[in-house]
Design an enzyme around this catalytic site. Structure first.
Site, PDB file in Angstrom:
ATOM      1  CG  ASP A  30      -2.033   1.005   1.125  1.00  0.00           C
ATOM      2  OD1 ASP A  30      -3.201   0.591   1.045  1.00  0.00           O
ATOM      3  OD2 ASP A  30      -1.740   2.231   1.126  1.00  0.00           O
ATOM      4  CG  ASN A  85     -11.989  -0.436   4.041  1.00  0.00           C
ATOM      5  OD1 ASN A  85     -12.349  -0.927   5.111  1.00  0.00           O
ATOM      6  ND2 ASN A  85     -10.825   0.176   3.896  1.00  0.00           N
ATOM      7  N   GLY A  91     -15.638   2.947   3.814  1.00  0.00           N
ATOM      8  CA  GLY A  91     -14.357   3.635   3.655  1.00  0.00           C
ATOM      9  C   GLY A  91     -13.606   3.264   2.386  1.00  0.00           C
ATOM     10  CD  GLN A  92     -14.660  -0.150  -2.700  1.00  0.00           C
ATOM     11  OE1 GLN A  92     -15.825  -0.401  -2.366  1.00  0.00           O
ATOM     12  NE2 GLN A  92     -14.083  -0.696  -3.739  1.00  0.00           N
ATOM     13  CG  HIS A  98      -8.769  -2.616  -2.380  1.00  0.00           C
ATOM     14  ND1 HIS A  98      -9.709  -1.910  -3.108  1.00  0.00           N
ATOM     15  CD2 HIS A  98      -8.590  -1.906  -1.235  1.00  0.00           C
ATOM     16  CE1 HIS A  98     -10.073  -0.828  -2.436  1.00  0.00           C
ATOM     17  NE2 HIS A  98      -9.410  -0.808  -1.290  1.00  0.00           N
ATOM     18  CG  LEU A  99      -8.039  -9.160   1.832  1.00  0.00           C
ATOM     19  CD1 LEU A  99      -8.619 -10.562   1.672  1.00  0.00           C
ATOM     20  CD2 LEU A  99      -6.607  -9.251   2.348  1.00  0.00           C
ATOM     21  CG  HIS A 100      -6.875  -2.715   3.182  1.00  0.00           C
ATOM     22  ND1 HIS A 100      -6.107  -1.596   2.970  1.00  0.00           N
ATOM     23  CD2 HIS A 100      -8.087  -2.434   2.638  1.00  0.00           C
ATOM     24  CE1 HIS A 100      -6.821  -0.673   2.335  1.00  0.00           C
ATOM     25  NE2 HIS A 100      -8.033  -1.161   2.118  1.00  0.00           N
TER      26      HIS A 100
HETATM   27  P1  DGP Z   1      -9.611   1.711   0.467  1.00  0.00           P
HETATM   28  O1  DGP Z   1      -9.703   2.950   1.292  1.00  0.00           O
HETATM   29  O2  DGP Z   1     -10.055   0.466   1.235  1.00  0.00           O
HETATM   30  O3  DGP Z   1     -10.301   1.844  -0.885  1.00  0.00           O
HETATM   31  O4  DGP Z   1      -8.061   1.482   0.209  1.00  0.00           O
HETATM   32  C1  DGP Z   1      -7.390   1.968  -0.901  1.00  0.00           C
HETATM   33  C2  DGP Z   1      -5.918   1.876  -0.597  1.00  0.00           C
HETATM   34  O5  DGP Z   1      -5.218   1.972  -1.809  1.00  0.00           O
HETATM   35  C3  DGP Z   1      -5.365   2.958   0.317  1.00  0.00           C
HETATM   36  O6  DGP Z   1      -4.873   2.357   1.514  1.00  0.00           O
HETATM   37  C4  DGP Z   1      -4.223   3.597  -0.468  1.00  0.00           C
HETATM   38  C5  DGP Z   1      -3.994   2.609  -1.576  1.00  0.00           C
HETATM   39  N1  DGP Z   1      -3.594   3.203  -2.844  1.00  0.00           N
HETATM   40  C6  DGP Z   1      -4.269   4.139  -3.539  1.00  0.00           C
HETATM   41  N2  DGP Z   1      -3.616   4.445  -4.682  1.00  0.00           N
HETATM   42  C7  DGP Z   1      -2.507   3.640  -4.699  1.00  0.00           C
HETATM   43  C8  DGP Z   1      -1.442   3.500  -5.634  1.00  0.00           C
HETATM   44  O7  DGP Z   1      -1.362   4.136  -6.681  1.00  0.00           O
HETATM   45  N3  DGP Z   1      -0.481   2.589  -5.316  1.00  0.00           N
HETATM   46  C9  DGP Z   1      -0.531   1.841  -4.157  1.00  0.00           C
HETATM   47  N4  DGP Z   1       0.467   0.971  -3.945  1.00  0.00           N
HETATM   48  N5  DGP Z   1      -1.542   1.958  -3.274  1.00  0.00           N
HETATM   49  C10 DGP Z   1      -2.503   2.856  -3.533  1.00  0.00           C
END
Ligand code: DGP
Length: 112
Positions: A30, A85, A91-92, A98-100
């Site tokens: 992330d 999310n 909070g998406q 995507h899975l964190h």
């Molecule tokens: P969510 O809030 O659950 O939709 O999480 C989206 C996540 O994606 C957030 O933690 C930041 C990450 N993210 C957004 N843009 C990018 C990117 O360009 N590269 C990477 N590696 N992560 C990203």
């Protein structure tokens, strides 16, 4: 989808730090980590959110890949959290499923 940032990461158009990749799933660090380990696990197929999954094999691939990555990163002993999310209240912020995978510190509960 051509304007989806996670599709672009999955197909290599946008550089990212990959930790896992197969024919169905990609995992990368992330960009804004919320824990010492913060990996995003996504299907290569564009699916807007968990609410839009129609084929249950998406779940088995996503979850088993995340558990495999956790094993490979040595996270089993101290534990980890998997979060998906969904939608505005969830909070998406990126509309590609995507899975964190979060680990490396004590994670609070309940979430904010
Ligand atoms: P969510 O809030 O659950 O939709 O999480 C989206 C996540 O994606 C957030 O933690 C930041 C990450 N993210 C957004 N843009 C990018 C990117 O360009 N590269 C990477 N590696 N992560 C990203």
């Amino acid at each position: 989808m051509s304007d989806c940032i996670f599709c672009k990461i999955a197909n290599g158009e946008i550089p990212s730090q990959f930790v896992y990749s197969d024919d169905y799933v990609v995992a990368f660090k992330d960009v804004n980590p919320q824990a010492p380990v913060h990996v995003l696990v996504i299907p290569r197929e564009h699916i807007a959110s968990s609410a839009k999954v129609e084929d249950s094999s998406v779940w088995s691939r996503l979850m088993s890949s995340a558990a495999k990555i956790a094993r490979e990163l040595g996270l089993e002993t101290d534990g980890y959290r998997m979060v998906i999310n969904t939608g505005e209240h969830g909070g998406q912020t990126v509309p590609h499923l995507h899975l964190h995978l979060l680990a490396g510190r004590n994670l609070g509960w309940p979430p904010g």
